[in-house]
Design a protein around this motif. Structure first.
Motif, short mmCIF file in Angstrom:
data_model
loop_
_atom_site.label_atom_id
_atom_site.label_comp_id
_atom_site.label_asym_id
_atom_site.label_seq_id
_atom_site.Cartn_x
_atom_site.Cartn_y
_atom_site.Cartn_z
N GLU A 123 0.84 -1.22 0.00
CA GLU A 123 0.00 0.00 0.00
C GLU A 123 0.86 1.26 0.00
O GLU A 123 0.62 2.20 -0.77
CB GLU A 123 -0.91 -0.02 1.22
CG GLU A 123 -1.82 1.19 1.33
CD GLU A 123 -2.72 1.12 2.56
OE1 GLU A 123 -2.47 1.90 3.50
OE2 GLU A 123 -3.63 0.27 2.58
N LEU A 124 1.90 1.27 0.85
CA LEU A 124 2.77 2.45 0.94
C LEU A 124 3.66 2.59 -0.28
O LEU A 124 3.94 3.71 -0.73
CB LEU A 124 3.61 2.36 2.22
CG LEU A 124 2.84 2.55 3.53
CD1 LEU A 124 3.72 2.23 4.73
CD2 LEU A 124 2.31 3.97 3.64
N ALA A 125 4.13 1.46 -0.82
CA ALA A 125 4.96 1.52 -2.03
C ALA A 125 4.18 2.11 -3.19
O ALA A 125 4.72 2.86 -4.01
CB ALA A 125 5.47 0.12 -2.38
N GLU A 126 2.90 1.78 -3.26
CA GLU A 126 2.03 2.32 -4.31
C GLU A 126 1.70 3.79 -4.03
O GLU A 126 1.74 4.64 -4.93
CB GLU A 126 0.74 1.50 -4.37
CG GLU A 126 -0.28 2.00 -5.39
CD GLU A 126 0.16 1.83 -6.83
OE1 GLU A 126 -0.31 2.59 -7.69
OE2 GLU A 126 0.99 0.93 -7.07
N LYS A 127 1.42 4.10 -2.78
CA LYS A 127 0.98 5.44 -2.41
C LYS A 127 2.07 6.49 -2.60
O LYS A 127 1.79 7.64 -2.95
CB LYS A 127 0.51 5.43 -0.96
CG LYS A 127 -0.13 6.73 -0.49
CD LYS A 127 -0.64 6.58 0.94
CE LYS A 127 -1.29 7.87 1.42
NZ LYS A 127 -1.79 7.73 2.82
N ARG A 128 3.35 6.12 -2.39
CA ARG A 128 4.43 7.10 -2.47
C ARG A 128 4.59 7.69 -3.87
O ARG A 128 5.11 8.80 -4.02
CB ARG A 128 5.75 6.49 -1.99
CG ARG A 128 6.34 5.44 -2.88
CD ARG A 128 7.61 4.82 -2.29
NE ARG A 128 8.70 5.78 -2.19
CZ ARG A 128 9.50 6.10 -3.21
NH1 ARG A 128 9.27 5.62 -4.43
NH2 ARG A 128 10.49 6.96 -3.04
N ASP A 129 4.13 6.98 -4.89
CA ASP A 129 4.28 7.45 -6.27
C ASP A 129 3.42 8.67 -6.56
O ASP A 129 3.70 9.42 -7.49
CB ASP A 129 3.95 6.34 -7.27
CG ASP A 129 5.01 5.25 -7.28
OD1 ASP A 129 6.14 5.53 -6.84
OD2 ASP A 129 4.71 4.14 -7.74
N HIS A 130 2.36 8.86 -5.80
CA HIS A 130 1.48 10.01 -6.04
C HIS A 130 1.13 10.69 -4.71
O HIS A 130 0.02 11.18 -4.53
CB HIS A 130 0.21 9.58 -6.78
CG HIS A 130 -0.43 8.34 -6.23
ND1 HIS A 130 -1.26 8.36 -5.13
CD2 HIS A 130 -0.33 7.04 -6.61
CE1 HIS A 130 -1.66 7.12 -4.86
NE2 HIS A 130 -1.13 6.31 -5.75
N ALA A 131 2.11 10.74 -3.80
CA ALA A 131 1.87 11.30 -2.47
C ALA A 131 1.89 12.82 -2.45
O ALA A 131 1.33 13.44 -1.54
CB ALA A 131 2.90 10.75 -1.48
N GLY A 132 2.53 13.44 -3.43
CA GLY A 132 2.57 14.90 -3.49
C GLY A 132 3.25 15.51 -2.29
O GLY A 132 4.37 15.12 -1.92
N ASP A 133 2.56 16.45 -1.63
CA ASP A 133 3.13 17.13 -0.48
C ASP A 133 3.34 16.20 0.72
O ASP A 133 4.08 16.54 1.65
CB ASP A 133 2.22 18.30 -0.05
CG ASP A 133 2.19 19.41 -1.08
OD1 ASP A 133 3.13 19.48 -1.90
OD2 ASP A 133 1.23 20.21 -1.07
N ASP A 134 2.68 15.06 0.70
CA ASP A 134 2.81 14.10 1.81
C ASP A 134 3.91 13.08 1.55
O ASP A 134 4.02 12.08 2.28
CB ASP A 134 1.49 13.36 2.02
CG ASP A 134 0.37 14.29 2.47
OD1 ASP A 134 0.68 15.26 3.18
OD2 ASP A 134 -0.78 14.05 2.10
N PHE A 135 4.75 13.31 0.54
CA PHE A 135 5.73 12.31 0.16
C PHE A 135 6.65 11.90 1.31
O PHE A 135 6.89 10.70 1.52
CB PHE A 135 6.60 12.80 -1.01
CG PHE A 135 7.73 11.86 -1.34
CD1 PHE A 135 7.48 10.67 -2.03
CD2 PHE A 135 9.03 12.13 -0.92
CE1 PHE A 135 8.51 9.78 -2.30
CE2 PHE A 135 10.06 11.25 -1.19
CZ PHE A 135 9.80 10.07 -1.89
#
Length: 222
Positions: A123-135
């Motif tokens: 989930e986190l590996a996928e989410k980091r690709d489009h995390a924006g300001d929350d990267f």
């Protein structure tokens, strides 16, 4: 009503301040109460308050900013001590500690991970690709999840001790490499841990760790 007894006022004040930081009442980056406020809460004199602050400042947990107040710099003494070495030219030393801990965490995670650990990593590996300001929070969350998946309480505590210094590396590496450069490495770690493939997991972890090292080196040159 005060929170410490007259005897051992310094030790009790020091432990109380540490507890405020450890439980999140005083968060990293924020200003702590003023000396008069602390004197009122603790029921101790100014010298006692100053001695406790001096101790926490000497280990890097607190930082005195003239004209602004005293701020929390790290959650633990070890984090603070390492934080004092977090200047760009010395960041590589902190990175070496992180690498040693994380590579071992990857190995243990392959042996001990649960299905929930795997879910969180993917989930986190996928989410980091489009995390924006929350990267930063998402990416750091991935590495914390790797350590969590190792299920070693001592390793977890050691990593927590350097966490604020690890967080500081983002300040000097931002913009050097795009997050997408290590996307495959992060996904590779999650997949290899799921498959319990130690060699593949270590290889993928070393992939993103090497890019971090390069970014730190590049920032030092700049």
């Amino acid at each position: 009503m005060t929170v410490v007894r007259k005897e051992s006022a310094y030790e009790q004040s020091l432990e109380w301040m540490r507890a405020q930081i450890a439980d999140g009442s005083w968060t990293v980056g924020n200003r702590i109460p003023t000396e008069p406020e602390l004197m009122s809460v603790l029921g101790v004199g100014r010298n006692t308050v100053r001695e406790a602050i001096k101790t926490l400042t000497s280990t890097g947990v607190l930082e005195i900013r003239r004209g602004s107040g005293t701020f929390v710099r790290a959650r633990t003494d070890i984090g603070g001590l390492l934080g004092r070495h977090a200047a760009v030219e010395e960041m590589t030393y902190v990175f070496e500690v992180r690498r040693a801990l994380e590579v071992e965490a990857v190995r243990l995670a392959c042996e001990r991970r649960t299905d929930e650990d795997v879910r969180i990593l993917h989930e986190l590996a996928e989410k980091r690709d489009h995390a924006g300001d929350d990267f930063v929070e998402v990416d750091l969350g991935f590495h914390i999840a790797v350590v969590e998946a190792a299920h070693n309480p001592v390793l977890k505590e050691l990593f927590a001790g350097i966490l604020e210094t690890v967080r500081a590396t983002y300040n000097v590496t931002e913009g050097v490499h795009p997050p997408s450069l290590t996307s495959l490495h992060h996904r590779g770690v999650a997949a290899a841990i799921e498959d319990r493939d130690v060699d593949r997991a270590r290889s993928a972890a070393c992939g993103y760790l090497e890019k971090t090292k390069e970014a730190i080196g590049s920032s030092a040159i700049d």
